[in-house]
Structure formats: structure tokens, C-alpha cells
Design an enzyme around this catalytic site. Structure first.
Site, short mmCIF file in Angstrom:
data_model
loop_
_atom_site.label_atom_id
_atom_site.label_comp_id
_atom_site.label_asym_id
_atom_site.label_seq_id
_atom_site.Cartn_x
_atom_site.Cartn_y
_atom_site.Cartn_z
CE LYS A 50 40.11 106.21 28.58
NZ LYS A 50 40.65 106.06 29.93
CD GLN A 94 44.13 105.86 30.90
OE1 GLN A 94 43.17 106.56 30.60
NE2 GLN A 94 44.05 104.54 30.89
CG ASP A 117 37.66 107.84 34.89
OD1 ASP A 117 37.08 107.14 34.06
OD2 ASP A 117 38.89 107.98 34.94
N1 GUN Z 1 42.86 102.85 33.06
C1 GUN Z 1 42.23 101.77 32.50
N2 GUN Z 1 40.91 102.01 32.42
C2 GUN Z 1 40.70 103.25 32.93
C3 GUN Z 1 39.54 104.06 33.11
O1 GUN Z 1 38.41 103.68 32.79
N3 GUN Z 1 39.74 105.28 33.66
C4 GUN Z 1 40.97 105.71 34.05
N4 GUN Z 1 41.08 106.91 34.59
N5 GUN Z 1 42.07 104.99 33.91
C5 GUN Z 1 41.93 103.77 33.34
#
Ligand code: GUN
Length: 295
Positions: A50, A94, A117
Site C-alpha cells: 500500500k 490495517q 476503506d
Molecule cells: N486486511 C486485509 N485486507 C484489508 C483491507 O482491504 N483493508 C483493511 N483495512 N485491512 C485489510
């Protein structure tokens, strides 16, 4: 597409290019704050990607790493600080958080206008009400992949399997927003095989390897496999491999188009997060959303 295999990596790379181009034309530099708690190896890998792609698209990446032992109060304080920082356009916490933390309470604190998100109650409400807002990334990635194959989705029958808050429910609403006729199947659905066989677009999002068999799929249908399951494979050095929810080889012989796992939906999630960051930055700062980011 290579044959009938949907190249999610290529579609994601094209979307990131559009994001980078849109960023270069903005009078501001959007910024994304990522909060990572603890040292879960998979989360570390996701967060590294990311951050890398955020910078690659010309945006500012802010990292907040907190120890696995951090208190609920301290995580919440981090989110509050990011909410009130005018320089921060997007906040991503996350998941999963370590077991002693209440993730729902943390997510609920995120300023909806920075909720890249698309996980807050406000974002979910805006989606349900058809109001503008930040949409969840993985389901948005599914819609983009389906449109890449089929173009206009109006009138297509889309069957989503799985009613999770993260994927299934928002995916159903997002395909509805594209004027699909949507069925949302789940563990109690009767005759799920026949329902799936009537789908023009099939979106399994359950987390059960090989659940969807070739005879569940109509000839020529588009299959967007959201499952990511680690299974034993003694032929691999690691002893495991990733598979989706679809019995892939047999189904690929029937489907008109199908996403592989890995390399299908996965890469789209981050690309959609970057897109959301630009959309959040524009909305917060009173700028028009770049047309090239329309889906
Ligand atoms: N953990 C695994 N995929 C994601 C996601 O798309 N967003 C977040 N915040 N955590 C994750």
C-alpha cells in the site's frame, strides 16, 4: 485477458496509472495514513504494498506503526489525531487488529470523509442510500473487473455468494448500483447450485476452497473469485499455496472469463484504495473528482 483468464494485475496497473495521472493534474498532493498494529506477517506485506503504490502514484504516505501490546485508548487516540490533521486525506487501519482490541470501535471513529476503506457506518449508509461516498475497495475491484470484461452491466444477473460486511453485502449493493439484477446467496440458500447456474456474473466471497464447481457455472459466465484460501501443497517449497473459492481448472473450461487466485481480485483492492484516496482528497478540498477515475 489471456484467453478467458482475467488479468487482475494488468487491470490494477491500468487503474494505478489513471490514479497517478489524476494526481499529477491536481493542485494538491493527496495523502494516505496507514495504521499498522503489531507484526502480523501478512499485514506487513499488505501495508508495504500500500505504501509503495501510494508513493508510486505521487501521493504522500504516512505510516503509524503501533506495538501489538498497544491499548485501545492509544489506537483510538491515533485515529482521532489523524481525523483532525488537515493534511491527512485518507485513513486506513490495517485489519485484523490484535485480539485484545475492539476493531469495530476503532473503525467507527474514522472520519467518514477520510474512510478510504469504506468501512464506517456512514460509508455503508451512503452506499445503501445511493448517496455519493467512499465505497469498499474489494467489492469495487470486483465491479471494475466485471466491467472490464462485459462493459455495461445493466440487466445482468449477478449472484454474490457470501454475506460478509467486508465483501458480500457491499458487493451486492455495488452491482445493484450498476443496474444488475442481484441475488445474494449464503450458507442457508436453497438449491444454491441452480441459482449460481443462472448467473451472468458469479462472485464467490466465502473463504471456502473449491466450493464452486464447474457445474455451478453457466457456459460463458464471468466468474470473479474473491476467495483467498491457503491450502496444503506438498509440491511447493513452502508446503502451501493460495486458491480461491472456485474449483479453478474445471470451471475455467466453462466460464467465459474467470479471475485467477492470486492475480485476480487481490491487486484490485490496493488500486481501489488509491483511487479512494484521490476521491477523498478532492471531496474534502472542494475539488471536482477526476473523470478518469469514474468506474
Ligand atoms: N486486511 C486485509 N485486507 C484489508 C483491507 O482491504 N483493508 C483493511 N483495512 N485491512 C485489510
Amino acid at each position: 485477458m489471456d484467453g478467458n483468464i482475467i488479468d487482475g494485475k494488468a487491470v490494477a496497473a491500468r487503474l494505478r496509472k489513471r490514479v497517478a495521472h489524476a494526481v499529477s493534474a491536481l493542485p494538491i498532493q493527496p495523502s494516505l495514513a496507514v495504521v499498522l498494529v503489531g507484526d502480523d506477517p501478512a499485514s506487513q506485506v499488505y501495508v508495504r504494498s500500500k505504501i509503495k503504490f501510494t508513493k508510486q502514484c505521487g501521493m504522500r504516505s504516512l505510516e503509524h506503526r503501533l506495538p501489538a501490546t498497544v491499548s485501545q485508548d492509544d489506537v483510538e487516540e491515533t485515529v482521532r489525531t489523524l481525523n483532525s490533521d488537515p493534511e491527512v486525506d485518507g485513513i486506513l487501519v490495517q485489519l485484523p487488529l490484535p485480539g485484545h482490541l475492539d476493531s469495530d470501535a476503532v473503525i467507527a471513529l474514522i472520519d467518514p470523509d477520510k474512510d478510504v476503506d469504506g468501512l464506517t457506518e456512514t460509508s455503508a449508509g451512503r452506499l445503501l442510500l445511493g448517496q455519493p461516498g467512499l465505497r469498499p475497495c474489494t467489492p469495487t475491484g470486483c465491479v471494475i473487473l466485471a466491467k472490464d470484461v462485459l462493459g455495461d452491466l445493466s440487466g445482468k444477473h449477478c449472484v454474490v455468494i457470501g454475506r460478509s460486511i467486508l465483501v458480500g453485502k457491499p458487493a451486492a449493493l455495488l452491482f445493484l448500483e450498476q443496474n444488475c439484477t442481484v441475488s445474494l446467496a449464503h450458507s442457508r440458500t436453497e438449491n444454491i447450485e441452480a441459482l449460481c447456474r443462472s448467473a451472468d456474473i458469479l462472485v464467490p466471497a466465502v473463504g471456502r476452497p473449491n466450493m464452486v464447481k464447474a457445474d455451478w457455472v453457466k457456459a460463458g459466465a464471468t466468474v470473479i473469485d474473491v476467495g483467498i484460501n491457503r491450502v496444503d501443497d506438498s509440491s511447493r517449497k513452502s508446503g502451501t499455496r493460495l486458491v480461491g473459492d472456485v474449483d479453478y481448472d474445471d470451471t475455467a473450461a466453462v466460464a467465459g472469463a474467470i479471475t485467477p487466485v492470486p492475480g485476480g481480485v487481490g491487486p484490485m483492492t490496493i488500486a481501489c484504495l488509491l483511487r479512494n484516496t484521490v476521491l477523498a482528497a478532492c471531496a474534502r478540498r472542494g475539488l471536482r473528482a477526476p473523470e478518469e477515475l469514474d468506474i
